[in-house]
Scaffold this motif. Sequence first.
Motif, PDB file in Angstrom:
ATOM      1  N   GLY A 381       0.833  -1.199   0.000  1.00 18.89           N
ATOM      2  CA  GLY A 381       0.000   0.000   0.000  1.00 18.89           C
ATOM      3  C   GLY A 381       0.868   1.248   0.000  1.00 18.89           C
ATOM      4  N   GLY A 382       0.230   2.401  -0.013  1.00 19.71           N
ATOM      5  CA  GLY A 382       0.942   3.662  -0.155  1.00 19.71           C
ATOM      6  C   GLY A 382       1.701   4.118   1.075  1.00 19.71           C
ATOM      7  N   ASP A 383       1.452   3.447   2.219  1.00 20.78           N
ATOM      8  CA  ASP A 383       2.032   3.940   3.465  1.00 20.78           C
ATOM      9  C   ASP A 383       3.043   2.995   4.113  1.00 20.78           C
ATOM     10  OD1 ASP A 383       0.347   6.085   3.137  1.00 20.78           O
ATOM     11  OD2 ASP A 383      -1.188   5.340   4.504  1.00 20.78           O
ATOM     12  N   VAL A 384       3.341   1.885   3.441  1.00 18.86           N
ATOM     13  CA  VAL A 384       4.209   0.892   4.087  1.00 18.86           C
ATOM     14  C   VAL A 384       5.281   0.378   3.125  1.00 18.86           C
ATOM     15  CG1 VAL A 384       4.277  -1.332   5.309  1.00 18.86           C
ATOM     16  CG2 VAL A 384       2.276   0.153   5.561  1.00 18.86           C
ATOM     17  N   LEU A 385       6.548   0.435   3.564  1.00 16.15           N
ATOM     18  CA  LEU A 385       7.634  -0.257   2.862  1.00 16.15           C
ATOM     19  C   LEU A 385       7.654  -1.679   3.417  1.00 16.15           C
ATOM     20  CD1 LEU A 385       8.495   2.807   2.683  1.00 16.15           C
ATOM     21  CD2 LEU A 385      10.842   1.996   2.589  1.00 16.15           C
ATOM     22  N   ARG A 386       7.700  -2.657   2.512  1.00 18.98           N
ATOM     23  CA  ARG A 386       7.647  -4.047   2.976  1.00 18.98           C
ATOM     24  C   ARG A 386       8.976  -4.723   2.684  1.00 18.98           C
ATOM     25  NH1 ARG A 386       3.298  -8.195   0.390  1.00 18.98           N
ATOM     26  NH2 ARG A 386       3.282  -6.430  -1.033  1.00 18.98           N
ATOM     27  N   LEU A 387       9.528  -5.396   3.699  1.00 17.53           N
ATOM     28  CA  LEU A 387      10.778  -6.125   3.530  1.00 17.53           C
ATOM     29  C   LEU A 387      10.495  -7.610   3.696  1.00 17.53           C
ATOM     30  CD1 LEU A 387      11.474  -3.260   5.198  1.00 17.53           C
ATOM     31  CD2 LEU A 387      13.771  -4.073   4.625  1.00 17.53           C
ATOM     32  N   ALA A 388      10.870  -8.384   2.666  1.00 19.92           N
ATOM     33  CA  ALA A 388      10.664  -9.832   2.705  1.00 19.92           C
ATOM     34  C   ALA A 388      11.861 -10.511   2.045  1.00 19.92           C
ATOM     35  CB  ALA A 388       9.362 -10.203   1.987  1.00 19.92           C
ATOM     36  N   PRO A 389      13.056 -10.359   2.653  1.00 18.46           N
ATOM     37  CA  PRO A 389      14.237 -10.971   2.032  1.00 18.46           C
ATOM     38  C   PRO A 389      14.137 -12.490   2.052  1.00 18.46           C
ATOM     39  CG  PRO A 389      14.759 -10.234   4.259  1.00 18.46           C
ATOM     40  CD  PRO A 389      13.363  -9.737   3.960  1.00 18.46           C
ATOM     41  N   ALA A 390      14.918 -13.141   1.201  1.00 17.18           N
ATOM     42  CA  ALA A 390      15.014 -14.596   1.272  1.00 17.18           C
ATOM     43  C   ALA A 390      15.375 -14.982   2.705  1.00 17.18           C
ATOM     44  CB  ALA A 390      16.076 -15.108   0.295  1.00 17.18           C
ATOM     45  N   LEU A 391      14.895 -16.142   3.140  1.00 21.79           N
ATOM     46  CA  LEU A 391      15.085 -16.571   4.529  1.00 21.79           C
ATOM     47  C   LEU A 391      16.542 -16.917   4.824  1.00 21.79           C
ATOM     48  CD1 LEU A 391      11.884 -18.823   4.890  1.00 21.79           C
ATOM     49  CD2 LEU A 391      12.103 -16.354   5.244  1.00 21.79           C
ATOM     50  N   ILE A 392      17.361 -17.008   3.786  1.00 24.42           N
ATOM     51  CA  ILE A 392      18.789 -17.321   3.950  1.00 24.42           C
ATOM     52  C   ILE A 392      19.618 -16.044   4.120  1.00 24.42           C
ATOM     53  CG2 ILE A 392      18.659 -19.506   2.675  1.00 24.42           C
ATOM     54  CD1 ILE A 392      19.829 -17.947   0.230  1.00 24.42           C
ATOM     55  N   VAL A 393      18.967 -14.897   4.316  1.00 27.50           N
ATOM     56  CA  VAL A 393      19.677 -13.614   4.434  1.00 27.50           C
ATOM     57  C   VAL A 393      20.704 -13.670   5.574  1.00 27.50           C
ATOM     58  CG1 VAL A 393      17.902 -12.579   5.950  1.00 27.50           C
ATOM     59  CG2 VAL A 393      19.330 -11.094   4.511  1.00 27.50           C
ATOM     60  N   SER A 394      21.895 -13.087   5.325  1.00 36.57           N
ATOM     61  CA  SER A 394      22.945 -13.077   6.356  1.00 36.57           C
ATOM     62  C   SER A 394      22.880 -11.771   7.149  1.00 36.57           C
ATOM     63  CB  SER A 394      24.326 -13.199   5.696  1.00 36.57           C
ATOM     64  OG  SER A 394      24.610 -12.017   4.961  1.00 36.57           O
ATOM     65  N   ASP A 395      23.536 -11.760   8.317  1.00 38.73           N
ATOM     66  CA  ASP A 395      23.601 -10.528   9.110  1.00 38.73           C
ATOM     67  C   ASP A 395      24.278  -9.422   8.302  1.00 38.73           C
ATOM     68  OD1 ASP A 395      22.348 -11.845  11.137  1.00 38.73           O
ATOM     69  OD2 ASP A 395      24.115 -12.049  12.416  1.00 38.73           O
ATOM     70  N   ALA A 396      25.325  -9.782   7.553  1.00 37.33           N
ATOM     71  CA  ALA A 396      26.056  -8.785   6.763  1.00 37.33           C
ATOM     72  C   ALA A 396      25.142  -8.169   5.689  1.00 37.33           C
ATOM     73  CB  ALA A 396      27.280  -9.429   6.104  1.00 37.33           C
ATOM     74  N   GLN A 397      24.263  -8.990   5.109  1.00 34.00           N
ATOM     75  CA  GLN A 397      23.345  -8.461   4.093  1.00 34.00           C
ATOM     76  C   GLN A 397      22.312  -7.520   4.725  1.00 34.00           C
ATOM     77  OE1 GLN A 397      22.412 -12.371   2.540  1.00 34.00           O
ATOM     78  NE2 GLN A 397      23.319 -11.880   0.542  1.00 34.00           N
ATOM     79  N   ILE A 398      21.921  -7.795   5.966  1.00 30.02           N
ATOM     80  CA  ILE A 398      20.980  -6.898   6.655  1.00 30.02           C
ATOM     81  C   ILE A 398      21.661  -5.559   6.940  1.00 30.02           C
ATOM     82  CG2 ILE A 398      19.653  -6.557   8.796  1.00 30.02           C
ATOM     83  CD1 ILE A 398      19.131  -9.645   8.731  1.00 30.02           C
ATOM     84  N   VAL A 399      22.918  -5.610   7.351  1.00 28.21           N
ATOM     85  CA  VAL A 399      23.679  -4.374   7.585  1.00 28.21           C
ATOM     86  C   VAL A 399      23.797  -3.581   6.281  1.00 28.21           C
ATOM     87  CG1 VAL A 399      25.967  -3.444   8.178  1.00 28.21           C
ATOM     88  CG2 VAL A 399      24.959  -5.271   9.572  1.00 28.21           C
TER      89      VAL A 399
END
Length: 419
Positions: A381-399
Amino acid sequence: MTVTEKIDTELLNAPVSRKTFDEVLVPTYAPSNVLPVRGSGLDVWDQEGKHYLDFTAGIAVTALGHAHPVLVEALTRQANTLWHVSNGFTNEPVLRLARALTAATFADRAFFCNSGAEANEAAFKLARKYAHAKFGAGRSRIVSCISSFHGRTLFTVSVGGQAKYTEGFEPLPPQIDHIPYNDVEAARAAIGDDVCAVVVEPIQGEGGVIPATREYLQALRQLCDQTGALLIFDEVQSGMGRSGELFAYMGYGVTPDILTAAKALGNGFPIGAMLTTEELAKTLAVGSHGTTYGGNPLAATVALNVVNIISQPAFLARVKAAGVQLVAMLQGLVRDYPQLFAEVRGVGLLQGLVVTKQFSGRSKDVTRAIEAQGLLLLIAGGDVLRLAPALIVSDAQIVEAGRLMRLGIDAFLAASSGK
Ligand SMILES: *Cc1c(COP(=O)(O)O)cnc(C)c1O
Protein backbone atom coordinates in the motif's frame (compact mmCIF):
# COMPACT_ATOMS: atom_id res chain seq x y z
CA MET A 1 -4.26 -2.65 -36.97
CA THR A 2 -0.72 -4.01 -37.14
CA VAL A 3 0.91 -5.96 -39.92
CA THR A 4 1.37 -9.58 -38.89
CA GLU A 5 5.05 -10.44 -38.49
CA LYS A 6 6.42 -13.90 -39.06
CA ILE A 7 7.94 -15.71 -36.05
CA ASP A 8 11.34 -16.19 -37.66
CA THR A 9 14.80 -16.44 -36.12
CA GLU A 10 15.29 -12.72 -36.49
CA LEU A 11 12.20 -11.93 -34.44
CA LEU A 12 12.99 -14.56 -31.80
CA ASN A 13 16.52 -13.23 -31.31
CA ALA A 14 15.76 -9.50 -31.50
CA PRO A 15 16.61 -7.69 -28.24
CA VAL A 16 13.86 -7.01 -25.68
CA SER A 17 13.74 -4.23 -23.10
CA ARG A 18 11.42 -2.69 -20.53
CA LYS A 19 9.84 -0.81 -23.46
CA THR A 20 8.76 -4.13 -25.02
CA PHE A 21 6.47 -4.61 -22.00
CA ASP A 22 4.49 -1.52 -22.97
CA GLU A 23 4.15 -2.83 -26.53
CA VAL A 24 3.06 -6.45 -26.08
CA LEU A 25 1.90 -7.17 -22.49
CA VAL A 26 -1.59 -6.56 -21.16
CA PRO A 27 -0.96 -3.51 -18.96
CA THR A 28 -1.99 -5.09 -15.64
CA TYR A 29 1.34 -4.08 -14.06
CA ALA A 30 3.67 -1.09 -14.07
CA PRO A 31 7.04 -2.83 -13.64
CA SER A 32 10.23 -1.07 -12.58
CA ASN A 33 12.75 -0.02 -15.21
CA VAL A 34 15.14 -2.50 -13.58
CA LEU A 35 14.96 -5.66 -15.72
CA PRO A 36 16.55 -8.54 -13.81
CA VAL A 37 18.23 -11.20 -15.92
CA ARG A 38 20.11 -13.33 -13.37
CA GLY A 39 20.03 -14.12 -9.67
CA SER A 40 22.02 -16.03 -7.08
CA GLY A 41 20.98 -16.09 -3.43
CA LEU A 42 19.97 -12.49 -2.61
CA ASP A 43 22.01 -11.05 -5.49
CA VAL A 44 20.35 -9.96 -8.72
CA TRP A 45 21.81 -8.43 -11.88
CA ASP A 46 19.87 -6.42 -14.46
CA GLN A 47 20.25 -6.15 -18.25
CA GLU A 48 23.02 -3.55 -17.83
CA GLY A 49 24.94 -5.82 -15.46
CA LYS A 50 24.14 -3.59 -12.47
CA HIS A 51 24.00 -5.47 -9.14
CA TYR A 52 21.08 -5.30 -6.70
CA LEU A 53 20.61 -6.74 -3.23
CA ASP A 54 17.16 -8.34 -3.27
CA PHE A 55 15.02 -7.81 -0.16
CA THR A 56 11.80 -8.75 -2.02
CA ALA A 57 12.28 -12.46 -2.84
CA GLY A 58 9.69 -11.89 -5.58
CA ILE A 59 6.90 -11.12 -3.14
CA ALA A 60 7.99 -13.49 -0.38
CA VAL A 61 8.40 -16.23 -2.99
CA THR A 62 12.09 -17.13 -3.46
CA ALA A 63 12.54 -17.96 0.23
CA LEU A 64 15.71 -19.97 -0.42
CA GLY A 65 17.13 -17.29 -2.72
CA HIS A 66 17.62 -17.32 -6.46
CA ALA A 67 19.05 -20.42 -8.14
CA HIS A 68 19.42 -22.42 -4.90
CA PRO A 69 21.80 -25.28 -5.82
CA VAL A 70 19.72 -28.04 -4.19
CA LEU A 71 16.59 -26.90 -6.06
CA VAL A 72 18.42 -26.46 -9.36
CA GLU A 73 19.79 -30.00 -9.03
CA ALA A 74 16.42 -31.53 -8.08
CA LEU A 75 14.52 -29.69 -10.83
CA THR A 76 17.12 -30.59 -13.46
CA ARG A 77 17.03 -34.25 -12.46
CA GLN A 78 13.22 -34.29 -12.60
CA ALA A 79 13.23 -32.39 -15.93
CA ASN A 80 15.27 -35.23 -17.39
CA THR A 81 12.91 -37.83 -15.93
CA LEU A 82 9.19 -36.94 -16.12
CA TRP A 83 7.44 -33.58 -16.59
CA HIS A 84 3.78 -34.39 -16.57
CA VAL A 85 1.13 -37.05 -16.28
CA SER A 86 -2.62 -36.42 -16.26
CA ASN A 87 -4.73 -36.74 -13.13
CA GLY A 88 -5.63 -40.16 -14.46
CA PHE A 89 -2.30 -41.10 -12.86
CA THR A 90 -0.48 -40.00 -9.75
CA ASN A 91 3.25 -39.38 -9.48
CA GLU A 92 5.99 -40.08 -6.94
CA PRO A 93 7.02 -36.47 -6.16
CA VAL A 94 3.43 -35.39 -5.36
CA LEU A 95 2.95 -38.37 -3.04
CA ARG A 96 6.17 -37.54 -1.19
CA LEU A 97 5.21 -33.87 -0.97
CA ALA A 98 1.73 -34.58 0.41
CA ARG A 99 3.21 -36.99 2.95
CA ALA A 100 5.78 -34.40 4.08
CA LEU A 101 3.25 -31.54 4.41
CA THR A 102 0.71 -33.63 6.29
CA ALA A 103 3.44 -34.98 8.60
CA ALA A 104 4.63 -31.42 9.37
CA THR A 105 1.19 -29.81 9.96
CA PHE A 106 -2.28 -30.35 11.49
CA ALA A 107 -3.50 -31.58 8.11
CA ASP A 108 -4.21 -35.15 6.96
CA ARG A 109 -4.83 -34.34 3.28
CA ALA A 110 -3.44 -32.05 0.59
CA PHE A 111 -4.81 -30.72 -2.70
CA PHE A 112 -2.32 -29.18 -5.13
CA CYS A 113 -2.85 -26.42 -7.66
CA ASN A 114 -0.71 -23.71 -9.27
CA SER A 115 -1.14 -20.52 -7.26
CA GLY A 116 -2.38 -18.96 -4.05
CA ALA A 117 -5.62 -17.84 -5.64
CA GLU A 118 -6.37 -21.39 -6.75
CA ALA A 119 -5.57 -22.75 -3.29
CA ASN A 120 -8.06 -20.28 -1.78
CA GLU A 121 -10.60 -21.00 -4.52
CA ALA A 122 -10.41 -24.68 -3.54
CA ALA A 123 -10.77 -23.79 0.15
CA PHE A 124 -13.85 -21.60 -0.43
CA LYS A 125 -15.46 -24.17 -2.71
CA LEU A 126 -14.82 -26.87 -0.11
CA ALA A 127 -16.39 -24.73 2.63
CA ARG A 128 -19.53 -24.00 0.60
CA LYS A 129 -19.94 -27.64 -0.41
CA TYR A 130 -19.29 -28.96 3.10
CA ALA A 131 -21.97 -26.64 4.51
CA HIS A 132 -24.45 -27.70 1.84
CA ALA A 133 -23.88 -31.36 2.57
CA LYS A 134 -23.91 -31.01 6.35
CA PHE A 135 -26.50 -28.29 7.02
CA GLY A 136 -28.44 -27.92 3.75
CA ALA A 137 -29.08 -24.55 2.08
CA GLY A 138 -28.90 -21.21 3.94
CA ARG A 139 -25.39 -21.52 5.30
CA SER A 140 -23.25 -20.07 2.56
CA ARG A 141 -21.95 -16.79 4.02
CA ILE A 142 -18.21 -16.32 4.00
CA VAL A 143 -16.74 -13.86 6.50
CA SER A 144 -13.45 -12.21 5.58
CA CYS A 145 -11.49 -9.14 6.69
CA ILE A 146 -11.23 -5.63 5.36
CA SER A 147 -7.86 -5.05 3.63
CA SER A 148 -7.31 -8.79 3.21
CA PHE A 149 -5.92 -10.27 0.00
CA HIS A 150 -6.73 -13.76 -1.23
CA GLY A 151 -5.95 -13.73 -4.97
CA ARG A 152 -7.35 -12.48 -8.27
CA THR A 153 -9.93 -14.98 -9.48
CA LEU A 154 -13.47 -13.60 -9.30
CA PHE A 155 -14.28 -15.60 -6.14
CA THR A 156 -11.01 -14.73 -4.39
CA VAL A 157 -11.11 -10.98 -5.18
CA SER A 158 -14.69 -10.98 -3.90
CA VAL A 159 -13.63 -12.61 -0.63
CA GLY A 160 -10.60 -10.28 -0.46
CA GLY A 161 -11.26 -7.05 1.39
CA GLN A 162 -10.11 -4.45 -1.13
CA ALA A 163 -12.88 -2.85 -3.19
CA LYS A 164 -10.43 -1.53 -5.80
CA TYR A 165 -9.86 -5.12 -6.98
CA THR A 166 -13.56 -5.89 -7.59
CA GLU A 167 -14.72 -2.57 -9.05
CA GLY A 168 -16.10 -3.06 -12.55
CA PHE A 169 -16.07 -6.86 -12.32
CA GLU A 170 -19.63 -7.14 -10.96
CA PRO A 171 -21.80 -9.11 -10.59
CA LEU A 172 -19.77 -10.73 -7.81
CA PRO A 173 -20.47 -14.02 -6.03
CA PRO A 174 -22.97 -13.25 -3.24
CA GLN A 175 -22.97 -13.96 0.52
CA ILE A 176 -19.55 -12.53 1.36
CA ASP A 177 -19.06 -10.12 4.30
CA HIS A 178 -16.04 -8.10 5.37
CA ILE A 179 -15.24 -7.18 8.96
CA PRO A 180 -12.42 -5.07 10.45
CA TYR A 181 -9.24 -7.09 11.11
CA ASN A 182 -8.22 -7.79 14.71
CA ASP A 183 -11.65 -6.67 15.97
CA VAL A 184 -13.07 -9.41 18.21
CA GLU A 185 -16.41 -7.66 18.76
CA ALA A 186 -17.01 -7.26 15.01
CA ALA A 187 -16.24 -10.97 14.57
CA ARG A 188 -18.74 -11.90 17.31
CA ALA A 189 -21.41 -9.82 15.62
CA ALA A 190 -20.73 -11.23 12.11
CA ILE A 191 -20.21 -14.94 12.73
CA GLY A 192 -23.60 -16.59 13.12
CA ASP A 193 -25.35 -19.79 12.10
CA ASP A 194 -25.49 -18.81 8.42
CA VAL A 195 -21.69 -18.71 8.04
CA CYS A 196 -19.87 -21.57 6.28
CA ALA A 197 -16.35 -20.18 6.57
CA VAL A 198 -14.22 -17.51 8.19
CA VAL A 199 -11.04 -16.72 6.27
CA VAL A 200 -8.11 -14.76 7.66
CA GLU A 201 -4.43 -14.10 7.01
CA PRO A 202 -2.52 -14.67 10.29
CA ILE A 203 -0.35 -11.77 9.08
CA GLN A 204 -2.02 -9.45 6.56
CA GLY A 205 0.59 -9.04 3.82
CA GLU A 206 -0.74 -6.89 0.98
CA GLY A 207 -2.96 -5.06 3.49
CA GLY A 208 0.05 -3.42 5.15
CA VAL A 209 2.03 -6.13 7.03
CA ILE A 210 -0.29 -6.37 10.05
CA PRO A 211 0.04 -9.38 12.36
CA ALA A 212 -3.14 -10.77 13.92
CA THR A 213 -3.27 -10.69 17.69
CA ARG A 214 -3.35 -14.06 19.43
CA GLU A 215 -6.66 -13.11 21.09
CA TYR A 216 -8.19 -12.42 17.68
CA LEU A 217 -7.27 -15.78 16.15
CA GLN A 218 -8.33 -17.56 19.36
CA ALA A 219 -11.70 -15.77 19.24
CA LEU A 220 -12.20 -16.74 15.58
CA ARG A 221 -11.42 -20.37 16.45
CA GLN A 222 -13.93 -20.29 19.28
CA LEU A 223 -16.65 -18.66 17.17
CA CYS A 224 -16.16 -21.22 14.40
CA ASP A 225 -16.35 -24.07 16.93
CA GLN A 226 -19.60 -22.64 18.31
CA THR A 227 -21.30 -22.13 14.96
CA GLY A 228 -19.85 -24.96 12.86
CA ALA A 229 -18.16 -22.56 10.41
CA LEU A 230 -14.79 -23.63 9.03
CA LEU A 231 -11.71 -21.57 9.92
CA ILE A 232 -9.47 -20.98 6.91
CA PHE A 233 -5.98 -19.53 7.34
CA ASP A 234 -4.55 -18.02 4.17
CA GLU A 235 -0.83 -18.61 4.70
CA VAL A 236 0.15 -17.96 1.10
CA GLN A 237 2.44 -15.14 2.29
CA SER A 238 2.89 -15.85 6.03
CA GLY A 239 3.70 -19.55 5.59
CA MET A 240 6.76 -21.55 4.60
CA GLY A 241 9.08 -20.26 7.30
CA ARG A 242 8.50 -16.52 6.79
CA SER A 243 7.38 -16.02 10.42
CA GLY A 244 10.14 -18.19 11.89
CA GLU A 245 7.71 -21.14 12.14
CA LEU A 246 6.96 -23.45 9.20
CA PHE A 247 3.48 -21.88 9.22
CA ALA A 248 2.49 -18.83 11.25
CA TYR A 249 -0.43 -20.67 12.92
CA MET A 250 2.13 -22.74 14.83
CA GLY A 251 3.49 -19.61 16.52
CA TYR A 252 -0.04 -18.51 17.47
CA GLY A 253 -1.05 -21.92 18.77
CA VAL A 254 -4.38 -21.67 16.90
CA THR A 255 -5.14 -24.43 14.40
CA PRO A 256 -7.34 -23.85 11.32
CA ASP A 257 -9.57 -26.36 9.55
CA ILE A 258 -8.08 -25.45 6.18
CA LEU A 259 -4.73 -23.84 5.39
CA THR A 260 -3.64 -22.49 2.02
CA ALA A 261 -0.02 -22.13 0.88
CA ALA A 262 1.72 -21.08 -2.33
CA LYS A 263 4.37 -18.39 -3.01
CA ALA A 264 7.48 -19.74 -1.18
CA LEU A 265 6.24 -23.34 -1.45
CA GLY A 266 7.73 -23.51 -4.95
CA ASN A 267 10.49 -20.89 -4.45
CA GLY A 268 9.45 -19.44 -7.81
CA PHE A 269 8.20 -22.61 -9.48
CA PRO A 270 4.39 -22.32 -9.61
CA ILE A 271 2.58 -24.45 -7.02
CA GLY A 272 -0.18 -23.93 -4.47
CA ALA A 273 -1.59 -26.23 -1.81
CA MET A 274 -4.74 -26.53 0.24
CA LEU A 275 -4.26 -28.55 3.42
CA THR A 276 -7.13 -29.91 5.47
CA THR A 277 -8.39 -32.67 7.72
CA GLU A 278 -9.48 -36.20 6.83
CA GLU A 279 -13.16 -35.41 7.44
CA LEU A 280 -13.27 -32.18 5.43
CA ALA A 281 -11.28 -33.64 2.54
CA LYS A 282 -14.11 -36.10 1.89
CA THR A 283 -16.19 -33.12 0.69
CA LEU A 284 -14.17 -32.93 -2.51
CA ALA A 285 -14.91 -36.43 -3.77
CA VAL A 286 -13.88 -37.80 -7.17
CA GLY A 287 -14.84 -35.39 -9.95
CA SER A 288 -15.82 -32.44 -7.71
CA HIS A 289 -12.72 -30.31 -8.26
CA GLY A 290 -9.44 -30.44 -10.17
CA THR A 291 -6.73 -28.80 -12.29
CA THR A 292 -4.50 -30.05 -15.10
CA TYR A 293 -1.15 -28.86 -13.76
CA GLY A 294 -1.77 -29.18 -10.00
CA GLY A 295 0.91 -31.24 -8.27
CA ASN A 296 2.81 -32.03 -11.44
CA PRO A 297 6.15 -33.80 -10.94
CA LEU A 298 8.32 -30.72 -11.61
CA ALA A 299 6.50 -28.45 -9.13
CA ALA A 300 6.17 -31.19 -6.53
CA THR A 301 9.88 -32.03 -6.70
CA VAL A 302 10.86 -28.42 -6.09
CA ALA A 303 8.33 -28.00 -3.26
CA LEU A 304 9.42 -31.23 -1.58
CA ASN A 305 12.98 -29.95 -1.40
CA VAL A 306 11.82 -26.51 -0.19
CA VAL A 307 9.72 -28.06 2.59
CA ASN A 308 12.57 -30.33 3.59
CA ILE A 309 15.02 -27.43 3.96
CA ILE A 310 12.70 -24.88 5.57
CA SER A 311 11.17 -27.26 8.12
CA GLN A 312 14.56 -28.02 9.74
CA PRO A 313 14.51 -26.57 13.31
CA ALA A 314 17.96 -25.00 12.86
CA PHE A 315 16.80 -23.25 9.67
CA LEU A 316 13.71 -21.82 11.40
CA ALA A 317 15.76 -20.74 14.42
CA ARG A 318 18.04 -18.80 12.08
CA VAL A 319 14.99 -17.11 10.45
CA LYS A 320 13.92 -15.90 13.90
CA ALA A 321 17.42 -14.59 14.67
CA ALA A 322 17.62 -12.83 11.28
CA GLY A 323 14.18 -11.33 11.93
CA VAL A 324 15.47 -9.82 15.19
CA GLN A 325 18.44 -8.30 13.31
CA LEU A 326 16.16 -6.91 10.61
CA VAL A 327 13.80 -5.31 13.14
CA ALA A 328 16.76 -3.74 14.98
CA MET A 329 18.05 -2.27 11.70
CA LEU A 330 14.60 -0.87 10.84
CA GLN A 331 14.10 0.56 14.33
CA GLY A 332 17.36 2.44 13.79
CA LEU A 333 15.73 4.07 10.75
CA VAL A 334 12.61 5.03 12.73
CA ARG A 335 14.90 6.57 15.38
CA ASP A 336 17.05 8.49 12.88
CA TYR A 337 14.28 9.54 10.44
CA PRO A 338 11.28 10.29 12.71
CA GLN A 339 9.87 12.72 10.12
CA LEU A 340 9.62 9.86 7.58
CA PHE A 341 8.96 6.66 9.55
CA ALA A 342 6.40 6.04 12.30
CA GLU A 343 6.87 2.39 13.25
CA VAL A 344 8.08 -1.11 12.39
CA ARG A 345 5.65 -4.04 12.46
CA GLY A 346 5.63 -7.64 11.31
CA VAL A 347 6.74 -11.13 12.24
CA GLY A 348 10.06 -12.83 11.50
CA LEU A 349 11.33 -11.87 8.03
CA LEU A 350 8.11 -10.19 6.92
CA GLN A 351 8.43 -6.62 8.18
CA GLY A 352 6.68 -3.36 7.36
CA LEU A 353 8.12 0.10 7.83
CA VAL A 354 5.21 2.52 8.16
CA VAL A 355 5.65 6.08 6.85
CA THR A 356 4.40 9.09 8.81
CA LYS A 357 1.19 10.98 7.95
CA GLN A 358 3.34 13.68 6.37
CA PHE A 359 4.53 11.18 3.74
CA SER A 360 1.29 9.21 3.37
CA GLY A 361 0.97 7.64 -0.08
CA ARG A 362 4.72 8.01 -0.82
CA SER A 363 5.99 4.48 -0.07
CA LYS A 364 6.63 3.76 -3.77
CA ASP A 365 8.68 6.95 -4.18
CA VAL A 366 10.84 5.96 -1.19
CA THR A 367 11.47 2.43 -2.54
CA ARG A 368 12.33 3.81 -6.00
CA ALA A 369 14.96 6.08 -4.41
CA ILE A 370 16.36 3.09 -2.48
CA GLU A 371 16.29 0.96 -5.64
CA ALA A 372 18.51 3.53 -7.35
CA GLN A 373 21.10 2.79 -4.62
CA GLY A 374 21.00 -0.94 -5.45
CA LEU A 375 18.47 -2.41 -2.99
CA LEU A 376 15.16 -3.94 -4.10
CA LEU A 377 12.24 -3.45 -1.68
CA LEU A 378 8.46 -3.98 -1.76
CA ILE A 379 5.60 -1.80 -0.66
CA ALA A 380 2.31 -2.84 0.98
CA GLY A 381 0.00 0.00 0.00
CA GLY A 382 0.94 3.66 -0.15
CA ASP A 383 2.03 3.94 3.47
CA VAL A 384 4.21 0.89 4.09
CA LEU A 385 7.63 -0.26 2.86
CA ARG A 386 7.65 -4.05 2.98
CA LEU A 387 10.78 -6.12 3.53
CA ALA A 388 10.66 -9.83 2.70
CA PRO A 389 14.24 -10.97 2.03
CA ALA A 390 15.01 -14.60 1.27
CA LEU A 391 15.08 -16.57 4.53
CA ILE A 392 18.79 -17.32 3.95
CA VAL A 393 19.68 -13.61 4.43
CA SER A 394 22.95 -13.08 6.36
CA ASP A 395 23.60 -10.53 9.11
CA ALA A 396 26.06 -8.78 6.76
CA GLN A 397 23.34 -8.46 4.09
CA ILE A 398 20.98 -6.90 6.66
CA VAL A 399 23.68 -4.37 7.59
CA GLU A 400 24.27 -3.62 3.89
CA ALA A 401 20.52 -3.20 3.30
CA GLY A 402 20.45 -0.65 6.13
CA ARG A 403 23.33 1.29 4.56
CA LEU A 404 21.63 1.35 1.13
CA MET A 405 18.29 2.34 2.67
CA ARG A 406 19.91 5.34 4.40
CA LEU A 407 21.49 6.46 1.11
CA GLY A 408 18.15 6.16 -0.70
CA ILE A 409 16.22 7.87 2.11
CA ASP A 410 18.70 10.79 2.18
CA ALA A 411 18.27 11.21 -1.59
CA PHE A 412 14.47 10.98 -1.29
CA LEU A 413 14.31 13.57 1.51
CA ALA A 414 16.70 15.93 -0.30
CA ALA A 415 14.51 15.73 -3.44
CA SER A 416 11.28 16.19 -1.40
CA SER A 417 12.50 19.27 0.48
CA GLY A 418 13.59 20.84 -2.81
CA LYS A 419 9.98 20.71 -4.04
C1 LIG B 1 -0.07 -13.54 -3.01
C2 LIG B 1 -1.21 -13.92 -2.17
C3 LIG B 1 -2.32 -14.64 -2.70
C4 LIG B 1 -2.46 -14.92 -4.18
O1 LIG B 1 -1.48 -15.81 -4.64
P1 LIG B 1 -1.28 -15.97 -6.22
O2 LIG B 1 -0.25 -17.04 -6.34
O3 LIG B 1 -0.84 -14.64 -6.74
O4 LIG B 1 -2.59 -16.35 -6.79
C5 LIG B 1 -3.31 -15.04 -1.83
N1 LIG B 1 -3.25 -14.77 -0.52
C6 LIG B 1 -2.23 -14.09 0.02
C7 LIG B 1 -2.21 -13.84 1.50
C8 LIG B 1 -1.18 -13.62 -0.78
O5 LIG B 1 -0.17 -12.93 -0.25
